[in-house]
Design a protein around this motif. Structure first.
Motif, PDB file in Angstrom:
ATOM      1  N   UNK A   1       0.837  -1.216   0.000  1.00 44.47           N
ATOM      2  CA  UNK A   1       0.000   0.000   0.000  1.00 44.47           C
ATOM      3  C   UNK A   1       0.863   1.253   0.000  1.00 44.47           C
ATOM      4  N   UNK A   2       0.312   2.304  -0.554  1.00 43.79           N
ATOM      5  CA  UNK A   2       0.984   3.600  -0.581  1.00 43.79           C
ATOM      6  C   UNK A   2       0.271   4.501   0.432  1.00 43.79           C
ATOM      7  N   UNK A   3       1.003   4.901   1.468  1.00 37.07           N
ATOM      8  CA  UNK A   3       0.430   5.702   2.554  1.00 37.07           C
ATOM      9  C   UNK A   3       0.940   7.143   2.494  1.00 37.07           C
ATOM     10  N   UNK A   4       0.049   8.075   2.838  1.00 38.78           N
ATOM     11  CA  UNK A   4       0.383   9.498   2.914  1.00 38.78           C
ATOM     12  C   UNK A   4       0.070   9.974   4.331  1.00 38.78           C
ATOM     13  N   UNK A   5       1.004  10.701   4.947  1.00 36.20           N
ATOM     14  CA  UNK A   5       0.837  11.174   6.317  1.00 36.20           C
ATOM     15  C   UNK A   5       1.034  12.695   6.364  1.00 36.20           C
ATOM     16  N   UNK A   6       0.159  13.355   7.084  1.00 39.08           N
ATOM     17  CA  UNK A   6       0.329  14.783   7.374  1.00 39.08           C
ATOM     18  C   UNK A   6       0.593  14.917   8.865  1.00 39.08           C
ATOM     19  N   UNK A   7       1.739  15.505   9.197  1.00 38.53           N
ATOM     20  CA  UNK A   7       2.172  15.629  10.587  1.00 38.53           C
ATOM     21  C   UNK A   7       2.197  17.090  11.027  1.00 38.53           C
ATOM     22  N   UNK A   8       1.930  17.280  12.302  1.00 39.01           N
ATOM     23  CA  UNK A   8       2.100  18.579  12.960  1.00 39.01           C
ATOM     24  C   UNK A   8       3.355  18.513  13.804  1.00 39.01           C
TER      25      UNK A   8
ATOM     26  N   UNK B   1       4.524  16.699   5.165  1.00 35.99           N
ATOM     27  CA  UNK B   1       3.965  15.465   4.608  1.00 35.99           C
ATOM     28  C   UNK B   1       5.102  14.501   4.296  1.00 35.99           C
ATOM     29  N   UNK B   2       4.876  13.241   4.640  1.00 34.15           N
ATOM     30  CA  UNK B   2       5.771  12.201   4.144  1.00 34.15           C
ATOM     31  C   UNK B   2       4.954  11.007   3.668  1.00 34.15           C
ATOM     32  N   UNK B   3       5.585  10.157   2.891  1.00 32.71           N
ATOM     33  CA  UNK B   3       4.916   9.002   2.282  1.00 32.71           C
ATOM     34  C   UNK B   3       5.768   7.764   2.506  1.00 32.71           C
ATOM     35  N   UNK B   4       5.180   6.616   2.207  1.00 32.11           N
ATOM     36  CA  UNK B   4       5.910   5.367   2.410  1.00 32.11           C
ATOM     37  C   UNK B   4       7.054   5.204   1.419  1.00 32.11           C
ATOM     38  N   UNK B   5       6.853   5.714   0.192  1.00 30.11           N
ATOM     39  CA  UNK B   5       7.897   5.582  -0.835  1.00 30.11           C
ATOM     40  C   UNK B   5       7.842   6.823  -1.712  1.00 30.11           C
ATOM     41  N   UNK B   6       8.736   7.792  -1.455  1.00 34.76           N
ATOM     42  CA  UNK B   6       8.725   9.051  -2.196  1.00 34.76           C
ATOM     43  C   UNK B   6       9.168   8.883  -3.642  1.00 34.76           C
ATOM     44  N   UNK B   7       9.804   7.776  -3.961  1.00 32.83           N
ATOM     45  CA  UNK B   7      10.236   7.571  -5.348  1.00 32.83           C
ATOM     46  C   UNK B   7       9.055   7.307  -6.279  1.00 32.83           C
ATOM     47  N   UNK B   8       7.902   6.945  -5.736  1.00 35.11           N
ATOM     48  CA  UNK B   8       6.715   6.701  -6.547  1.00 35.11           C
ATOM     49  C   UNK B   8       5.929   7.976  -6.851  1.00 35.11           C
ATOM     50  N   UNK B   9       6.224   9.078  -6.162  1.00 37.48           N
ATOM     51  CA  UNK B   9       5.422  10.296  -6.288  1.00 37.48           C
ATOM     52  C   UNK B   9       5.558  10.873  -7.684  1.00 37.48           C
ATOM     53  N   UNK B  10       4.432  11.255  -8.262  1.00 35.89           N
ATOM     54  CA  UNK B  10       4.412  11.869  -9.581  1.00 35.89           C
ATOM     55  C   UNK B  10       4.267  13.385  -9.417  1.00 35.89           C
TER      56      UNK B  10
END
Length: 262
Positions: A183-190, A235-244
């Motif tokens: 799965x591809x997860x997106x997180x928004x952190x404070x 913001x961070x994601x599980x795999x930033x290399x997949x980001x378009x």
């Protein structure tokens, strides 16, 4: 006077006299009440009439002043008229000075906190800073997007300089890899100073079983948060290399909610 004379009571009034007096009294009372009601209605009518006449008189005075001003502004008529053009022009100049002070008074009112402050907003586009995976997604200013000094961005993080309620939103588009089930997860952190980062939002998209290389999917997040001065969001994601990072596919922003919209 003979004491043996029998006593005779006073002769009673005829019934017709009592009925006549009641009728006269009723008619008199009705007449008085009608006079009072008529006086009240007539007073209201006069009051409205006077207000209307006063408004028409003020309008006529304004029109008369404009006509006098028009004559004084025309050189060919200013010489032949008996008007005191200097006084009329001074009155017109005074009106101009009063109207020109209105923006300045509004500015003073804003400084005094009497007027509501304008809402802050920012919208950023995804920016690929390195070919290597990164822990925090990077952003750059989008074309024609709003931005101001209330919200700044540096190192992929948005920082607010004024506390309030903000709506935070983001969309991250990623490329599917063939036969990938992760799965591809997106997180928004404070990010809080001297504290552990707090998770505000989490989005997940499970990759399909498509064999087409470059198939795109998106994760969209958004919510209202209460922020204080100095708070930062990233913001961070599980795999930033997949980001378009194509135009419009990946973005990040926030805007302040005014009191009227709450």
């Amino acid at each position: 006077m003979d004491l043996n004379e029998p006593y005779s009571p006073t002769t009673p009034r005829p019934p017709g006299t009592t009925v006549t007096m009641k009728t006269v009294l009723y008619l008199f009372t009705t007449f008085v009440i009608a006079q009072l009601v008529g006086a009240v209605l007539y007073g209201l009518y006069l009051h409205r009439k006077m207000d209307k006449v006063e408004g028409e008189m003020n309008l006529r005075e304004d029109l008369l002043f404009l006509r006098r001003l028009q004559k004084c502004l025309k050189p060919q008529e200013a010489d032949t008229t008996l008007l005191d053009c200097s006084a009329i022009l001074n009155m017109f100049q005074d009106l101009q000075n009063r109207t020109s002070k209105v923006p300045q008074e509004n500015y003073i009112g804003r400084l005094a906190g009497k007027e509501e402050k304008p809402t802050a907003s920012i919208h950023l586009a995804g920016f690929k800073d390195s070919s290597q995976p990164v822990s925090v997604l990077q952003w750059t200013e989008a074309l024609y997007a709003p931005s101001d000094d209330t919200i700044s961005h540096q190192g992929g993080k948005l920082k607010v300089t004024r506390g309030g309620r903000y709506y935070v939103y983001a969309q991250v588009t990623f490329c599917e890899k063939p036969r990938s089930h992760a799965p591809f997860n997106v997180y928004i952190y404070l990010h809080l100073p001297s504290e552990r980062d707090q998770l505000l939002l989490k989005g997940m998209r499970t990759s399909g079983h498509s064999d087409v290389i470059g198939s795109l999917q998106s994760v969209h997040l958004g919510r209202v948060v209460e922020l204080q001065e100095g708070h930062t969001i990233f913001i961070n994601v599980t795999d930033s290399s997949k980001v378009n990072y194509d135009h419009g596919n990946t973005y990040f922003g926030m805007f302040e909610l005014s009191k009227k919209s709450l």
